[in-house]
Design an enzyme around this catalytic site. Structure first.
Site, PDB file in Angstrom:
ATOM      1  CG  LEU A 191      31.486  50.679  34.912  1.00  0.00           C
ATOM      2  CD1 LEU A 191      30.948  51.800  35.890  1.00  0.00           C
ATOM      3  CD2 LEU A 191      32.897  51.035  34.228  1.00  0.00           C
ATOM      4  CB  CYS A 192      34.683  45.026  36.772  1.00  0.00           C
ATOM      5  SG  CYS A 192      35.943  44.651  35.756  1.00  0.00           S
ATOM      6  N   PRO A 193      36.698  47.129  38.290  1.00  0.00           N
ATOM      7  CG  PRO A 193      37.555  46.795  40.364  1.00  0.00           C
ATOM      8  CD  PRO A 193      36.442  46.220  39.563  1.00  0.00           C
TER       9      PRO A 193
END
Length: 134
Positions: A91-93
């Site tokens: 995940l990342c933003p």
């Protein structure tokens, strides 16, 4: 040969149409998995959730249970599972860095490294648990 030169517009339209039909398939393959698929990997296949955002982004809000390993530290990170067959859900933003991280980890031998399409934003929109760090 005369057919090609006389009907070049029709051939161009056919090629363009085929390319446009293939674009969503190619884009989906590169975009990652859905949040539902990510939860299935985590719950049923013992997948490890890794947030590759920067520490400030991680502190602002991340999926509960995620480990923070910033993208720049990923190649020599100690927080990754030792068993490279374990699914790694990234995940990342926005999902962009997570996609690059998944490709990097697959090259490093992590067979099941996948990114969540849409990142933490999609995670929140799916009403999945998110927490903030102090």
């Amino acid at each position: 040969m005369d057919f090609l030169t006389e009907n070049w517009i029709l051939i161009l339209m056919a090629v363009t149409s085929g390319a446009l039909l293939m674009f969503p398939t190619l884009q989906k393959g590169a975009g990652g998995i859905s949040t539902n698929d990510a939860v299935q990997l985590i719950n049923h296949k013992k997948g490890v959730l890794v947030d590759v955002g920067e520490p400030g982004e991680f502190a602002a809000g991340h999926a509960i249970g995620a480990r923070n390993i910033p993208f720049g530290q990923l190649p020599d990170a100690k927080g990754l599972p030792g068993n490279k067959t374990v699914p790694v859900v990234l995940l990342c933003p926005s999902g962009a860095r997570a996609g690059r991280a998944a490709a990097l980890l697959r090259k490093a031998g992590y067979e099941s490294a996948v990114a969540v399409s849409g990142g933490t934003r999609a995670w929140r929109e799916a009403n999945l648990p998110v927490e903030k760090s102090a």
